[in-house]
Design a protein around this motif. Structure first.
Motif, PDB file in Angstrom:
ATOM      1  N   GLN A 310      36.936  35.194  -0.278  1.00 35.20           N
ATOM      2  CA  GLN A 310      36.576  34.637  -1.156  1.00 35.20           C
ATOM      3  C   GLN A 310      34.941  34.918  -1.427  1.00 35.20           C
ATOM      4  OE1 GLN A 310      38.474  33.278  -3.819  1.00 35.20           O
ATOM      5  NE2 GLN A 310      36.535  33.149  -4.668  1.00 35.20           N
ATOM      6  N   SER A 311      34.420  34.792  -0.481  1.00 32.93           N
ATOM      7  CA  SER A 311      32.922  34.910  -0.432  1.00 32.93           C
ATOM      8  C   SER A 311      32.542  36.206  -1.040  1.00 32.93           C
ATOM      9  CB  SER A 311      32.240  34.881   0.962  1.00 32.93           C
ATOM     10  OG  SER A 311      32.733  36.039   1.850  1.00 32.93           O
ATOM     11  N   LYS A 314      33.983  35.874  -5.384  1.00 28.86           N
ATOM     12  CA  LYS A 314      33.082  35.006  -6.168  1.00 28.86           C
ATOM     13  C   LYS A 314      33.661  34.727  -7.494  1.00 28.86           C
ATOM     14  CE  LYS A 314      29.270  37.175  -4.123  1.00 28.86           C
ATOM     15  NZ  LYS A 314      27.921  37.865  -4.183  1.00 28.86           N
ATOM     16  N   GLU A 362      26.255  45.616   1.508  1.00 26.19           N
ATOM     17  CA  GLU A 362      26.519  44.552   0.411  1.00 26.19           C
ATOM     18  C   GLU A 362      25.951  45.233  -1.178  1.00 26.19           C
ATOM     19  OE1 GLU A 362      27.222  41.340  -1.777  1.00 26.19           O
ATOM     20  OE2 GLU A 362      27.782  41.705   0.338  1.00 26.19           O
ATOM     21  N   GLU A 390      23.790  43.027   4.881  1.00 24.80           N
ATOM     22  CA  GLU A 390      23.617  42.416   3.457  1.00 24.80           C
ATOM     23  C   GLU A 390      22.374  43.112   2.871  1.00 24.80           C
ATOM     24  OE1 GLU A 390      24.968  39.846   2.069  1.00 24.80           O
ATOM     25  OE2 GLU A 390      26.366  39.394   3.573  1.00 24.80           O
TER      26      GLU A 390
END
Length: 424
Positions: A310-311, A314, A362, A390
């Motif tokens: 889910q991160s 979004k 990311e 990230e």
């Protein structure tokens, strides 16, 4: 009687020229700034450097498209010429690594052999370079540096495959080259020639090379003529499917350098030798509409609402067209071929695969391809190391040399090599 004298300004051509020059400089600077600037998240590693790199790449791409329009040849061939013009290196051995160019079953390869003699068989990595199946080379400075470093740091034999490219060939020829060279190398007599331990061999690749590495690995496990199987597969921001161009990472990063959504769709069409007019249909997922029965068997393999955390999902929503045209799938059946799209392989094949390392960034449209593949492999019982950055962007690892060296690129390279060193 006095005479009133009026003074008139004297025309100064030098002053006019100076003003015109300043005005021109302002206009040119503004245009350059407009061309260079693209909105980049501040979490990207060294955003201004990436912006300049992207502007350079886009400028060269635009010139190559113009060259094609005026009849000077295919734009990808021109682009690859420009990219490799200052990058190509002859095989240069050093005190620690011997480098040679040869061929495996008719496929050109560059081999990096450590000179350190320890009396034991060495590990080996078969490396497949990226570049949208159309760009790059095993002989480029960046890939030469990567493989040389791996050979030296790991005391391993590196085989870097120089497969043929678009527009000369299309799918499945790039895969055939990679597979032929790999299969040749895995022969007992060849492994013995290079003093390689047959139980400690990995295949790896970045981007389109990651696609080919994944496909090669899947083909090897069902090839009964192969005596030795791979111990590991290591995929660096791989491209693994062309059925959903609206995963969360595609939606989030569609305009993030250096790989844009529309560019990836065009690379796919070039690879599969498809009609360029299909681009728009693919970008809006019209080629995978819910009314197309051909996709029934693979939909679950692409359902990112179940495959992504889910991160990452979004607030993004799946883009599913209710009614679509079967034209694209009919013209390009390879879209449903796991050899082109390893992500959609059946679970029965995935269960046979070796342990995997998958690296994702990311700020990359392909982020979710890699993460979905990692989840499918784990669900099939395969051990997976998912290494996510990230601050990373697509292609970061090969930008590890001046003047395009990025801190994140060096971190990715070092961590990737360290993982292979510990696990191979």
């Amino acid at each position: 009687m006095s005479v009133l004298l009026r003074s008139f300004p004297v025309f100064d051509p030098h002053f006019v020229m100076m003003r015109a020059t300043v005005l021109l400089m302002v206009i040119v600077t503004g245009l350059i700034g407009y061309y260079v600037y693209v909105p980049i998240p501040n979490t990207v590693s060294e955003p201004w450097k990436l912006m300049l790199l992207d502007a350079t790449f886009r400028g060269v791409q635009d010139m190559c498209h113009l060259a094609q329009q005026v009849g000077l040849g295919h734009h990808l061939k021109a682009l690859n010429f420009v990219i490799t013009m200052f990058e190509m290196l002859a095989p240069q051995s050093s005190e620690t690594v011997e480098v040679s160019d040869t061929s495996f079953d008719g496929v050109q390869v560059r081999v990096f052999e450590p000179k350190k003699v320890d009396g034991e068989l060495k590990r080996s990595i078969i490396y497949i370079h990226g570049g949208g199946w159309a760009l790059g080379s095993a002989r480029m400075r960046s890939y030469d540096h990567l493989c040389r470093k791996m050979a030296k740091d790991m005391n391993a034999v590196l085989v870097s495959i120089e497969y043929r490219l678009v527009p000369e060939v299309h799918f499945p020829e790039q895969l055939n080259d990679a597979y032929s060279a790999t299969k040749y190398f895995l022969q007992p007599e060849v492994l013995s020639q290079y003093s390689v331990d047959p139980n400690r061999i990995a295949v790896s690749g970045d981007s389109a090379g990651g696609n080919l590495a994944a496909a090669v690995t899947q083909q090897l496990v069902v090839d009964s003529s192969i005596k030795f199987q791979l111990k590991l597969q290591a995929l660096i921001y791989p491209v693994l499917q062309a059925l959903d161009f609206n995963t969360p990472s595609y939606q989030q990063n569609m305009a993030t350098p250096i790989l844009y959504k529309h560019v990836m769709a065009r690379f796919w069409l070039e690879y599969l030798n498809g009609d360029p007019s299909f681009v728009q249909a693919m970008l809006v997922n019209n080629h995978t509409a819910s009314n197309l029965s051909q996709l029934t068997s693979v939909r679950a393999h692409l359902n990112w609402t179940n495959l992504l955390p889910q991160s990452l999902i979004k607030n993004y929503k799946p883009v599913i067209q209710v009614m679509g045209s079967p034209q694209v799938i009919k013209a390009l059946p390879a879209l449903l071929d796991p050899r082109a799209a390893p992500l959609i392989a059946d679970k029965g094949i995935l269960q046979l695969l070796p342990r995997a390392y998958i690296l994702t960034c990311e700020h990359d449209i392909l982020r979710d391809d890699g993460i979905m593949y990692a989840k499918r492999l784990e669900d099939a019982g395969i051990e997976v190391t998912l290494d996510h950055y990230e601050d990373g962007f697509h292609g970061a690892m090969i930008f590890a040399l001046p003047p395009t060296n990025f801190d994140v690129g060096n971190r990715i390279m070092n961590n990737y090599i360290n993982w292979l060193d510990k696990n191979l």
